[in-house]
Write an enzyme that holds these catalytic residues in place. Sequence first.
Site, PDB file in Angstrom:
ATOM      1  N   ASP A 112       0.848  -1.189   0.000  1.00  0.00           N
ATOM      2  CA  ASP A 112       0.000   0.000   0.000  1.00  0.00           C
ATOM      3  C   ASP A 112       0.895   1.255   0.000  1.00  0.00           C
ATOM      4  O   ASP A 112       2.103   1.178   0.232  1.00  0.00           O
ATOM      5  CB  ASP A 112      -0.955  -0.022   1.205  1.00  0.00           C
ATOM      6  CG  ASP A 112      -2.249   0.745   0.930  1.00  0.00           C
ATOM      7  OD1 ASP A 112      -2.239   1.670   0.089  1.00  0.00           O
ATOM      8  OD2 ASP A 112      -3.271   0.440   1.572  1.00  0.00           O
TER       9      ASP A 112
ATOM     10  N   GLU B  50     -10.130   7.121   4.411  1.00  0.00           N
ATOM     11  CA  GLU B  50      -9.301   6.452   5.405  1.00  0.00           C
ATOM     12  C   GLU B  50      -8.652   7.449   6.371  1.00  0.00           C
ATOM     13  O   GLU B  50      -8.430   8.583   6.031  1.00  0.00           O
ATOM     14  CB  GLU B  50      -8.218   5.636   4.706  1.00  0.00           C
ATOM     15  CG  GLU B  50      -7.371   6.468   3.754  1.00  0.00           C
ATOM     16  CD  GLU B  50      -6.389   5.634   2.952  1.00  0.00           C
ATOM     17  OE1 GLU B  50      -5.860   4.658   3.493  1.00  0.00           O
ATOM     18  OE2 GLU B  50      -6.150   5.975   1.789  1.00  0.00           O
TER      19      GLU B  50
END
Length: 652
Positions: free
Chosen positions: A309, A514
């Site tokens: 990520d 997020e």
Amino acid sequence: MGTVCPSPLAVLVLLFICLEASVASSSGVPLYKNPSATVEARVQDLLQRMTLEEKVGQMMQIERSVANPSIIQKNFVGSIISGGGSVPKDRASPTDWMDMVDGFQKAALSTRLGIPLMYGIDAVHGHNNVYGATIFPHNIGLGCTRDPDLARRIGEATALEVRGTGIQYVFAPCIAVCRSPSWGRCYESYSEDPDLVRKMTQIIVGLQGKPSKAGVPFVAGQHNVAATAKHYVGDGGTYHGIDENNTLSSFKSLVNIHMVGYFDAIAKGVSTIMASYSSWNGKKMHGNRFLISHVLKKQLGFKGFVISDWQGIDRMLSPPNLNYTYSVETGVNAGLDMIMIPFDYVTFHDDMIALVKSGYISTQRVNDAVRRILRVKFSMGLFEHPFADRSLTGMVGAQEHRELAREAVRKSLVLLKNGKSKNDPILPLSKHASKILVAGSHANDIGRQCGGWTITWQGQAGNITPGTTVLDAIKSTVHSSTQVVYEESPDTSFAKGKGFDYAIVVVGEEPYAEMLGDNTNLTIPDGGIRTIQNVCSSVKCVVVLISGRPLIVEPYLPLMNAFVAAWLPGTEGKGITDVLFGDYQFEGKLSRTWFKSASQLPMTVGDKYYDPLFPFGFGLTAMAVEGNGATVFGSSLPLLSIFIYLVGQILL
Ligand SMILES: *[C@@H]1O[C@H](CO)[C@@H](O)[C@H](O)[C@H]1NC(C)=O
Ligand SMILES: *[C@@H]1O[C@H](CO)[C@@H](O)[C@H](O)[C@H]1NC(C)=O
Ligand SMILES: *[C@@H]1O[C@H](CO)[C@@H](O)[C@H](O)[C@H]1NC(C)=O
């Protein structure tokens, strides 16, 4: 131009490759450039031609804002990413996007071996960074449709819009099983229930096309894209839903809750899998060799590549980037194949070269990583079709995709209350009222109805991209003689004694994504509550909640005549009026448990103690009686079941 065959260990496979190679080289074209050779033969042929520098380049994914042709050429960069909101220019057109991607591609193709690069982007509810794209409902809403084939069709449409900007790779779908609605990414999860998440992995078949063989990375052609199942594994199970935190569980429940979706994703040929920022029992997933190399690659047989990520390896240590060399060593040795760096490619490059030269990372591990990346690139036809197909620019925001999004919206809406008692339902609403009120912060705001991951990373309120707001949709649905009054402010006493037939109140959460979206109080933002109280105390009202998760509504429910959960529907507001006004039935069933209070959390379907406001799977229908706007509660039930119900009531 000869092909070197690895000699002494020549097993059958290699023999076969060499035979094929000699055929290819006799025509003067290296085997890896021969589209009729097998993918594995091409991978092997290309790999053995590559220097360490070229291999490390394939493992690099850098952000478009730091990329340019000479950096790509010098570092043999294998992949480029647009981060959330990272666009070639404000309101870039499909052609602007294609020009940018093709410009990078040209640089990649001009390197010694001419290996094309993959351009990746978060297309998580449609092609959401792109101005003018169709924005589909976020996954929490799609889960409520219980319709895997709809997910597949959305995948197909999204792939076309992504290709319509020259991009070949998406970081979607998120197959997290969100167990706590406090998590700011909960709306990216189809459900708290692993079985429902498994079914919705059908979106992969839409994005990539239908594989002829299970379990091999697959992209059907230039109208499809490589997909990513994310985030492996346990992202939705963190402590109190804290983003990127720790998932505490036995191996068995990790598998049964959070891993099973990956079985389906792999069977459907998903090309890539993204590692989770989170930890499992205190160990960072980005460094978890057991779960990545042993379980995912060996036991589950995943043949595509594992991508890290955004700055995921940096965040293996706290503070992030404490010791980058450690992060590279641990991450790559755990089994990460492509590294989403995304900025400091120089340090990554130097660390990789040094770690391989000193033996801390083996050549074998590097070869495995590169083999997987090349396998995906060959299987998606990237070597044959590296450039954008300019005939696809019209796919971005295409009318048929908007129709599909509208269908998804109406199927995702969940009717939770209709009428203060069983005898006075308010839905469906009449299109022939003389005067109606539309109120609330979310009634006329495309940005709010799209939520996070729209145009920008966190999303934002306002007129951020073309679409139909709920207010637009209402105005175009009611009769031309109906007066529609719109009030955004929560406090004006606009409702009382003004002769409204009914009110539609649209309130909810502000956009978030997020990290910033984590929330433990789970209340409707204050203005929304005041609007509900203000309007519903004086006019018959339908409350439509726009939110990325269930919120606390129990105290306000008695005020409402009807209550609809609309989640984050995206650009097509007409999907909401389709069902409010009875042109279509409500079909949505909760993909999550609707709690009474935050203190009940975590509470998920199947728990021993389960006392929700509305249980998982709940959802009412509202049927119009032919001819007029009146309604009968539950009249969709066949007569026989009404009979059984009545008998049951009597017997009880
Ligand atoms: C989880 O969150 C807590 C509180 O913010 C923090 O102290 C802890 O380091 C986090 N754990 C992990 C594994 O990220
Ligand atoms: C950083 O990590 C590397 C690789 O694990 C290690 O050799 C080195 O000693 C570490 N440096 C520091 C300052 O801890
Ligand atoms: C609830 O939490 C959110 C996110 O932390 C915060 O913005 C909001 O102000 C909180 N609301 C209340 C009523 O505490």
